[in-house]
Design an enzyme around this catalytic site. Structure first.
Site, PDB file in Angstrom:
ATOM      1  N   PHE A  40       0.809  -1.218   0.000  1.00  0.00           N
ATOM      2  CA  PHE A  40       0.000   0.000   0.000  1.00  0.00           C
ATOM      3  C   PHE A  40       0.838   1.262   0.000  1.00  0.00           C
ATOM      4  O   PHE A  40       0.393   2.328  -0.443  1.00  0.00           O
ATOM      5  CB  PHE A  40      -0.968  -0.004   1.198  1.00  0.00           C
ATOM      6  CG  PHE A  40      -0.401   0.477   2.506  1.00  0.00           C
ATOM      7  CD1 PHE A  40      -0.617   1.779   2.941  1.00  0.00           C
ATOM      8  CD2 PHE A  40       0.316  -0.371   3.335  1.00  0.00           C
ATOM      9  CE1 PHE A  40      -0.126   2.226   4.157  1.00  0.00           C
ATOM     10  CE2 PHE A  40       0.806   0.052   4.544  1.00  0.00           C
ATOM     11  CZ  PHE A  40       0.591   1.363   4.968  1.00  0.00           C
ATOM     12  N   LYS A  41       2.071   1.175   0.480  1.00  0.00           N
ATOM     13  CA  LYS A  41       2.921   2.367   0.532  1.00  0.00           C
ATOM     14  C   LYS A  41       3.188   2.950  -0.866  1.00  0.00           C
ATOM     15  O   LYS A  41       3.478   4.132  -1.008  1.00  0.00           O
ATOM     16  CB  LYS A  41       4.255   2.033   1.204  1.00  0.00           C
ATOM     17  CG  LYS A  41       4.143   1.435   2.603  1.00  0.00           C
ATOM     18  CD  LYS A  41       3.633   2.431   3.612  1.00  0.00           C
ATOM     19  CE  LYS A  41       3.458   1.832   4.991  1.00  0.00           C
ATOM     20  NZ  LYS A  41       4.689   1.531   5.688  1.00  0.00           N
ATOM     21  N   ASP A  42       3.067   2.106  -1.899  1.00  0.00           N
ATOM     22  CA  ASP A  42       3.277   2.604  -3.264  1.00  0.00           C
ATOM     23  C   ASP A  42       2.292   3.709  -3.625  1.00  0.00           C
ATOM     24  O   ASP A  42       2.610   4.607  -4.410  1.00  0.00           O
ATOM     25  CB  ASP A  42       3.122   1.471  -4.284  1.00  0.00           C
ATOM     26  CG  ASP A  42       4.260   0.462  -4.250  1.00  0.00           C
ATOM     27  OD1 ASP A  42       5.417   0.889  -4.089  1.00  0.00           O
ATOM     28  OD2 ASP A  42       3.991  -0.740  -4.386  1.00  0.00           O
ATOM     29  N   THR A  95       7.684   0.615   3.607  1.00  0.00           N
ATOM     30  CA  THR A  95       7.985   2.004   3.254  1.00  0.00           C
ATOM     31  C   THR A  95       9.307   2.104   2.502  1.00  0.00           C
ATOM     32  O   THR A  95       9.415   2.819   1.503  1.00  0.00           O
ATOM     33  CB  THR A  95       8.030   2.890   4.512  1.00  0.00           C
ATOM     34  OG1 THR A  95       6.711   3.025   5.028  1.00  0.00           O
ATOM     35  CG2 THR A  95       8.554   4.282   4.189  1.00  0.00           C
TER      36      THR A  95
END
Length: 463
Positions: A111-113, A144
């Site tokens: 999800f950090k993308d 991250t």
């Protein structure tokens, strides 16, 4: 729109200067002076927008026009061009009451993308248009670092150093960071845990002379742009729900270790997104669950779990929530944070605790329950969860009410955490980019849990 510090001594900061400052110069975190409101009519108008179009609508409320609209549009389009799903973050229906928002279709399968692909483009734009030197410094519990490196590797005018805890991230997470052999990337593997890495980072950003001399910029969620980019997918998830979901309470369950992802939801709700419970899913490092249930915020003993990205005891974004809990009183926040530093705990009692429990529900999921949830959903629903998402689903099961809809964020592709999934004798097919990692040489520098050694490495790297 101006930005201020949660501790009250930094005010009147513009959007781009907020991006560059990262951690506020008084040690606090930057937040908008006012949160813009989104009414029901506007929300309905946004229903037909693509993720990219929605992103532009929300960011335009916060950027003060500092980035021309066409430039911002180009940054957004470039940021999500590499995502494997045209919706960027598709919403999958699991059953009548559960939906999963898949946030793992970016370059590093996490999800950090979603935020960091944009921040990489934004930093490159600022470097190019303002002539700024961008030296990015960050700590990671796993995802991250890989996403940040993927967002800026090879970009002119930018260098990045990421600290990760040696041996305490998954093998895929480690490989995604350490197989990058670009001249503008430095991986430091710290002999400690994530909280140790994060403490060193915050101390270095708190040294204003060092921060200015070496042009340090933040990629962690202490940077408000990370929070804002994540807020977009709360709106996106809600707006993707089918027509038959209208009129039902919608709760969102979020795997959360550093409080950034769940705070993004708190911001979305304050903007006017009509959601019910914000459910914090944690693992055995359950400081956030204890805070919600008892009001005590006190770091405990570090536990290594099957969901390593949440193996965190000191949640750096907690201070942003504390600011709103204390009625936007910067002096009160500074006093509480000083109390945390000197006494090792702070507490919300009485009316404060009632407000916390109105804002959030929470569940700390054991390693055993995490694996059991993965096995159950694989067997009964034909859907494979990664361990973090499994914690989110377990928290949804604990707190979603009858007749309510739950959305759980799938924060990573299960292939990133095969160490846990293989314990269940579940064999999964690895995406080609992940399979290829094991063939690549690793480049990393192992350092002691020592600020002085890290500082020396940074001076050598950033010059």
């Amino acid at each position: 729109m101006e930005y201020i510090s949660t501790r009250g001594n930094v005010k009147g900061i513009g959007f781009i200067d907020t991006v560059l400052m990262g951690l506020a110069d008084d040690g606090g975190l930057l937040v908008p002076a006012e949160i813009p409101a989104v009414d029901a009519e506007t929300l309905e108008e946004w229903r037909s927008l693509s993720f990219q179009e929605l992103f532009l609508k929300i960011f335009s409320l916060y950027t003060n026009g500092e980035i021309p609209e066409e430039d911002l549009k180009e940054l957004v389009n470039r940021s999500y061009a590499s995502f494997r799903d045209p919706q960027v973050a598709p919403l999958r229906r699991i059953d009548d009451s559960l939906y999963v928002l898949e946030l793992f279709h970016g370059p590093t399968f996490a999800f950090k993308d979603v935020a960091l692909q944009f921040i990489g483009e934004l930093y490159s734009y600022i470097s190019r248009t303002r002539g700024e030197i961008i030296h990015i410094l960050g700590a990671t519990s796993g995802d991250t670092g890989a996403a940040a490196i993927a967002g800026v590797r090879g970009k002119e005018g930018i260098k990045i150093c990421i600290l990760h805890p040696n041996g305490k991230v998954s093998k895929v997470q480690e490989l995604q960071m350490t197989t990058v052999d670009d001249a503008n990337v430095l991986n430091l593997s710290v002999q400690g845990n994530f909280d140790d890495c994060q403490r060193i980072i915050k101390e270095l950003f708190g040294d204003l002379e060092f921060k200015a001399k070496y042009h340090l910029r933040a990629i962690n969620s202490i940077n408000f742009v990370r929070i804002l980019a994540q807020t977009v997918y709360y709106f996106h998830a809600f707006l993707q729900l089918p027509e038959e979901a209208k009129g039902r309470t919608v709760n969102i369950s979020v795997p959360s270790g550093n409080f950034g992802n769940i705070f993004s939801g708190y911001l979305a709700k304050k903007m006017g997104l009509p959601i019910g419970k914000l459910i914090i899913a944690t693992n055995e490092n359950n400081i956030l669950e204890r805070f919600v249930k008892t009001g005590e915020y006190k770091p405990g003993e570090f536990a290594q779990t099957h969901s390593p990205s949440m193996d965190i005891q000191v949640a750096s974004n907690f201070e942003r929530y504390l600011y709103y809990l204390l009625n936007e009183d910067g002096a009160a926040v500074a006093e509480r944070m000083k109390e945390l530093q000197t006494e090792g705990r702070i507490a919300a009692e009485g009316e404060e605790l009632r407000r916390v429990q109105a804002d959030f529900a929470a569940l700390g999921v054991t390693n055993g329950d995490c694996l059991e949830t993965i096995a159950k959903y694989s067997r009964e629903k034909g859907y494979l969860l990664d361990p973090h998402t499994a914690c989110g689903v377990a928290a949804y099961e604990a707190h979603n009410g009858a007749g309510e809809i739950g959305i759980t964020f799938a924060t990573a592709h299960p292939a990133k955490f095969d160490e846990a999934i293989s314990l269940l004798d579940i064999r999964q097919e690895f995406p080609a980019p992940i399979s290829a990692l094991s063939e690549l040489p690793q480049v990393q520098t192992i350092v002691d849990n020592d600020k002085a050694e890290v500082t020396a490495r940074l001076i050598e790297f950033f010059g």
